[in-house]
Design a protein around this motif. Structure first.
Motif, PDB file in Angstrom:
ATOM      1  N   MET A  51      38.853  26.103  65.773  1.00  0.00           N
ATOM      2  CA  MET A  51      39.272  26.983  64.689  1.00  0.00           C
ATOM      3  C   MET A  51      39.902  28.258  65.235  1.00  0.00           C
ATOM      4  SD  MET A  51      36.225  26.591  61.870  1.00  0.00           S
ATOM      5  CE  MET A  51      37.113  27.614  60.681  1.00  0.00           C
ATOM      6  N   ASN A  52      39.394  28.720  66.366  1.00  0.00           N
ATOM      7  CA  ASN A  52      40.007  29.864  67.038  1.00  0.00           C
ATOM      8  C   ASN A  52      41.452  29.557  67.401  1.00  0.00           C
ATOM      9  OD1 ASN A  52      38.794  32.300  67.321  1.00  0.00           O
ATOM     10  ND2 ASN A  52      37.943  31.934  69.357  1.00  0.00           N
ATOM     11  N   ALA A  53      41.706  28.318  67.845  1.00  0.00           N
ATOM     12  CA  ALA A  53      43.058  27.918  68.222  1.00  0.00           C
ATOM     13  C   ALA A  53      43.948  27.732  67.000  1.00  0.00           C
ATOM     14  CB  ALA A  53      43.009  26.620  69.039  1.00  0.00           C
ATOM     15  N   ILE A  54      43.347  27.338  65.867  1.00  0.00           N
ATOM     16  CA  ILE A  54      44.139  27.068  64.660  1.00  0.00           C
ATOM     17  C   ILE A  54      44.545  28.354  63.962  1.00  0.00           C
ATOM     18  CG2 ILE A  54      44.048  26.076  62.337  1.00  0.00           C
ATOM     19  CD1 ILE A  54      42.215  23.908  63.440  1.00  0.00           C
ATOM     20  N   MET A  55      43.573  29.215  63.696  1.00  0.00           N
ATOM     21  CA  MET A  55      43.810  30.329  62.790  1.00  0.00           C
ATOM     22  C   MET A  55      44.533  31.469  63.486  1.00  0.00           C
ATOM     23  SD  MET A  55      40.415  30.327  60.441  1.00  0.00           S
ATOM     24  CE  MET A  55      41.356  31.183  59.195  1.00  0.00           C
ATOM     25  N   GLY A  56      45.583  31.952  62.826  1.00  0.00           N
ATOM     26  CA  GLY A  56      46.372  33.028  63.414  1.00  0.00           C
ATOM     27  C   GLY A  56      47.152  33.773  62.361  1.00  0.00           C
ATOM     28  N   LEU A 194      36.702  37.301  68.473  1.00  0.00           N
ATOM     29  CA  LEU A 194      36.558  38.206  67.328  1.00  0.00           C
ATOM     30  C   LEU A 194      37.649  37.972  66.299  1.00  0.00           C
ATOM     31  CD1 LEU A 194      35.730  41.541  69.197  1.00  0.00           C
ATOM     32  CD2 LEU A 194      34.141  40.135  67.884  1.00  0.00           C
ATOM     33  N   ALA A 195      38.795  37.461  66.750  1.00  0.00           N
ATOM     34  CA  ALA A 195      39.913  37.259  65.833  1.00  0.00           C
ATOM     35  C   ALA A 195      39.531  36.331  64.691  1.00  0.00           C
ATOM     36  CB  ALA A 195      41.113  36.695  66.592  1.00  0.00           C
ATOM     37  N   PHE A 196      38.733  35.308  64.989  1.00  0.00           N
ATOM     38  CA  PHE A 196      38.315  34.378  63.940  1.00  0.00           C
ATOM     39  C   PHE A 196      37.503  35.094  62.865  1.00  0.00           C
ATOM     40  CE2 PHE A 196      34.875  31.564  62.426  1.00  0.00           C
ATOM     41  CZ  PHE A 196      35.648  30.722  61.653  1.00  0.00           C
ATOM     42  N   PHE A 197      36.576  35.956  63.270  1.00  0.00           N
ATOM     43  CA  PHE A 197      35.768  36.683  62.294  1.00  0.00           C
ATOM     44  C   PHE A 197      36.625  37.684  61.526  1.00  0.00           C
ATOM     45  CE2 PHE A 197      32.677  35.292  65.487  1.00  0.00           C
ATOM     46  CZ  PHE A 197      31.761  34.644  64.659  1.00  0.00           C
ATOM     47  N   PHE A 198      37.657  38.228  62.185  1.00  0.00           N
ATOM     48  CA  PHE A 198      38.577  39.110  61.476  1.00  0.00           C
ATOM     49  C   PHE A 198      39.299  38.349  60.366  1.00  0.00           C
ATOM     50  CE2 PHE A 198      39.033  41.838  65.548  1.00  0.00           C
ATOM     51  CZ  PHE A 198      37.871  42.503  65.225  1.00  0.00           C
ATOM     52  N   MET A 199      39.672  37.086  60.640  1.00  0.00           N
ATOM     53  CA  MET A 199      40.342  36.286  59.622  1.00  0.00           C
ATOM     54  C   MET A 199      39.406  35.992  58.446  1.00  0.00           C
ATOM     55  SD  MET A 199      43.358  36.033  60.663  1.00  0.00           S
ATOM     56  CE  MET A 199      44.188  36.433  62.201  1.00  0.00           C
ATOM     57  N   LEU A 200      38.138  35.734  58.739  1.00  0.00           N
ATOM     58  CA  LEU A 200      37.171  35.531  57.662  1.00  0.00           C
ATOM     59  C   LEU A 200      37.009  36.805  56.827  1.00  0.00           C
ATOM     60  CD1 LEU A 200      34.279  33.455  59.308  1.00  0.00           C
ATOM     61  CD2 LEU A 200      36.076  32.659  57.772  1.00  0.00           C
ATOM     62  N   TYR A 201      36.935  37.933  57.504  1.00  0.00           N
ATOM     63  CA  TYR A 201      36.815  39.206  56.794  1.00  0.00           C
ATOM     64  C   TYR A 201      38.062  39.456  55.941  1.00  0.00           C
ATOM     65  CZ  TYR A 201      36.336  44.235  56.039  1.00  0.00           C
ATOM     66  OH  TYR A 201      36.247  45.478  55.474  1.00  0.00           O
ATOM     67  N   VAL A 340      45.362  41.237  66.887  1.00  0.00           N
ATOM     68  CA  VAL A 340      46.742  41.027  67.346  1.00  0.00           C
ATOM     69  C   VAL A 340      46.935  41.614  68.741  1.00  0.00           C
ATOM     70  CG1 VAL A 340      49.102  41.825  66.966  1.00  0.00           C
ATOM     71  CG2 VAL A 340      47.812  40.827  65.084  1.00  0.00           C
ATOM     72  N   LEU A 341      46.433  42.825  68.923  1.00  0.00           N
ATOM     73  CA  LEU A 341      46.628  43.522  70.197  1.00  0.00           C
ATOM     74  C   LEU A 341      45.984  42.761  71.361  1.00  0.00           C
ATOM     75  CD1 LEU A 341      48.044  46.126  71.001  1.00  0.00           C
ATOM     76  CD2 LEU A 341      45.859  47.308  70.821  1.00  0.00           C
ATOM     77  N   LEU A 342      44.817  42.160  71.121  1.00  0.00           N
ATOM     78  CA  LEU A 342      44.116  41.443  72.177  1.00  0.00           C
ATOM     79  C   LEU A 342      44.622  40.018  72.359  1.00  0.00           C
ATOM     80  CD1 LEU A 342      40.430  42.590  71.547  1.00  0.00           C
ATOM     81  CD2 LEU A 342      42.040  43.438  73.257  1.00  0.00           C
ATOM     82  N   THR A 343      45.309  39.497  71.343  1.00  0.00           N
ATOM     83  CA  THR A 343      45.737  38.099  71.403  1.00  0.00           C
ATOM     84  C   THR A 343      47.105  37.935  72.044  1.00  0.00           C
ATOM     85  OG1 THR A 343      44.426  37.601  69.436  1.00  0.00           O
ATOM     86  CG2 THR A 343      46.129  36.031  70.017  1.00  0.00           C
TER      87      THR A 343
END
Length: 457
Positions: A51-56, A194-201, A340-343
């Motif tokens: 899911m980390n790889a999918i969501m962006g 953390l990006a995944f949890f940011f997307m959920l938020y 975004v900055l970390l990815t």
């Protein structure tokens, strides 16, 4: 694209001499059989990684895609794309078991020799450049708004921190470039989770704010995202459309393909899986894609039902005119900017790997080549982010070309070339349909997008 494509597994090992030691502790696929290690990634950990790889960044454009296709049309297309993504993963896993290969590029080489490896490498390069430019585009638009939201309303006038392009250049050279130029960047592999949890938020905020912005929109004035002209909002515009067909609909499937692409990460995740079998990994893929589908659908639906036809192609911008200093919007903006900055540096690594592989082959590591490749890629991405006028152009062009190839066309072609199954078998017919769908939708979408550009210019 996915946000962490092929990042967490073998992203930076190419530049170290630790491959042998790491391979001893990971799952390997050899001669079509699986050699399991004593302890691998759990089922739910693998689902999380996928899911980390999918969501962006694609999640920010799906509400616009719903406005361009209608609620029912969007649901049908999203279900179709997600189902085909799961099926193409099924084909890749079958090839993985059959050949013992655990790399997308190596599958291309096995199927089509050197041209296949080059095609996959070029597609991954363009896909990751598109993903990086979409993230920098978000920084260009959101960073000035984030800074202004923390300042007092009395601060007016044209000040330097309101120039998104200038801020983008500063952030790129001060943060992105130093991180991207490192030969090893493993610590960001953890923070990227953390990006995944940011997307959920982000999804939760979109749902909550549906009831904070009434329709017709406040002040009876709204901005149409395509031409930046003002128009009066009326009650008729608060009726959701079930089906919509227009030139803007051509951006829908490419945006969805961009949002579901995770295929370059599937095989490395398979190698990391505890007790790896094709069935177990297919279940990982099905669960990961289903949960991503749910998050995408909820965020797109409530984003659309908030702004209807006036939704922006970058959803966060739609909230700026009506809730510029809302605490939840401010925090979700910061969360997206941080992810975004970390990815961006992480996505840069497989792109640079593809460039060096295509131009230099298997030459030993060279700091000169490493730095030159880094500067060229970052420069190209920065130029695209500065001069591209709309993020939907990134989703549309990249999604209709490289995303369609990596998601639909390549898995089907590779299966037909490598597999020994007869053409009348179920999977062979499915592979043919996958190739036909990918080529048809990619060509049609790309053609309509180009025609729209020409007409608008």
């Amino acid at each position: 694209m996915s946000i962490n494509t092929n990042i967490n597994n073998d992203l930076y090992n190419d530049y170290t001499t630790e491959d042998t030691e790491e391979n001893e502790s990971t799952s390997l696929l050899t001669n079509g059989s699986v050699q399991t290690r004593t302890k691998g990634a759990s089922f739910f950990s693998s689902v999380f990684n996928l899911m980390n790889a999918i969501m962006g960044s694609g999640i920010l454009g799906l509400a616009y895609a719903m406005a361009s296709t209608g609620i029912v049309g969007f649901c049908i297309l999203l279900a179709l794309v997600s189902s085909l993504a799961a099926y193409s993963i099924h084909l890749l896993l079958k090839l993985c078991d059959h050949t013992g290969i655990n790399s997308y590029e190596d599958l291309g080489h096995r199927a089509l020799k050197n041209p296949g490896k080059v095609l996959v490498g070029v597609a991954i390069l363009i896909q990751n450049i598109g993903a990086m430019s979409s993230y920098l585009f978000i920084l260009k638009l959101e960073l000035p708004a984030a800074i202004n939201s923390f300042l007092t309303p009395d601060n007016t006038g044209n000040v330097w921190y309101e120039d998104g392009r200038l801020l983008l250049i500063l952030v790129t050279f001060c943060v992105v470039l130093p991180l991207a130029i490192l030969p090893k960047i493993g610590f960001l592999g953890y923070t990227s989770s953390l990006a995944f949890f940011f997307m959920l938020y982000f999804t939760v905020v979109v749902v909550v704010k549906k009831w904070s912005i009434p329709c017709p929109l406040p002040h009876n004035v709204t901005t149409v995202p395509d031409n930046n002209q003002t128009s009066n909002s009326s009650d008729s515009e608060c009726t959701p459309q079930l089906f919509v067909v227009s030139s803007k609909s051509a951006y829908a499937i490419p945006t969805m393909a961009f949002s579901f692409l995770c295929h370059t990460a599937v095989l490395p995740i398979y190698c990391e899986l505890d007790r790896p079998t094709k069935t177990r990994m297919q279940n990982v893929a099905n669960v990961g894609i289903s949960l991503s589908f749910l998050v995408y659908l909820i965020s797109a639906l409530f984003g659309y039902l908030t702004f209807y036809a006036h939704v922006n192609s970058q959803l966060l911008l739609s909230y700026d005119a009506y809730m510029p200093r809302d605490i939840m919007i401010m925090t979700v903006r910061l969360a997206i900017l941080l992810s975004v900055l970390l990815t961006v540096p992480l996505i840069h690594f497989p792109a640079r790997k593809a460039v060096i592989l295509l131009l230099c082959g298997g030459r030993p590591f060279s700091w000169l080549i490493h730095i030159i490749a880094t500067l060229i890629i970052v420069g190209v991405v920065l130029i695209l982010a500065i001069f591209v006028p709309d993020i939907r152009n990134v989703f549309g062009v990249v999604g209709s070309t490289t995303s369609s190839c990596l998601l639909f066309v390549f898995p089907g072609i590779f299966y037909l070339k490598i597999s020994s199954q007869p053409l009348k078998s179920f999977d062979s017919i499915g592979a043919i349909l996958l190739v036909v769908f990918g080529l048809f939708m990619g060509v049609i979408s790309f053609t309509v997008i180009i025609i729209t550009w020409v007409q608008s210019s």
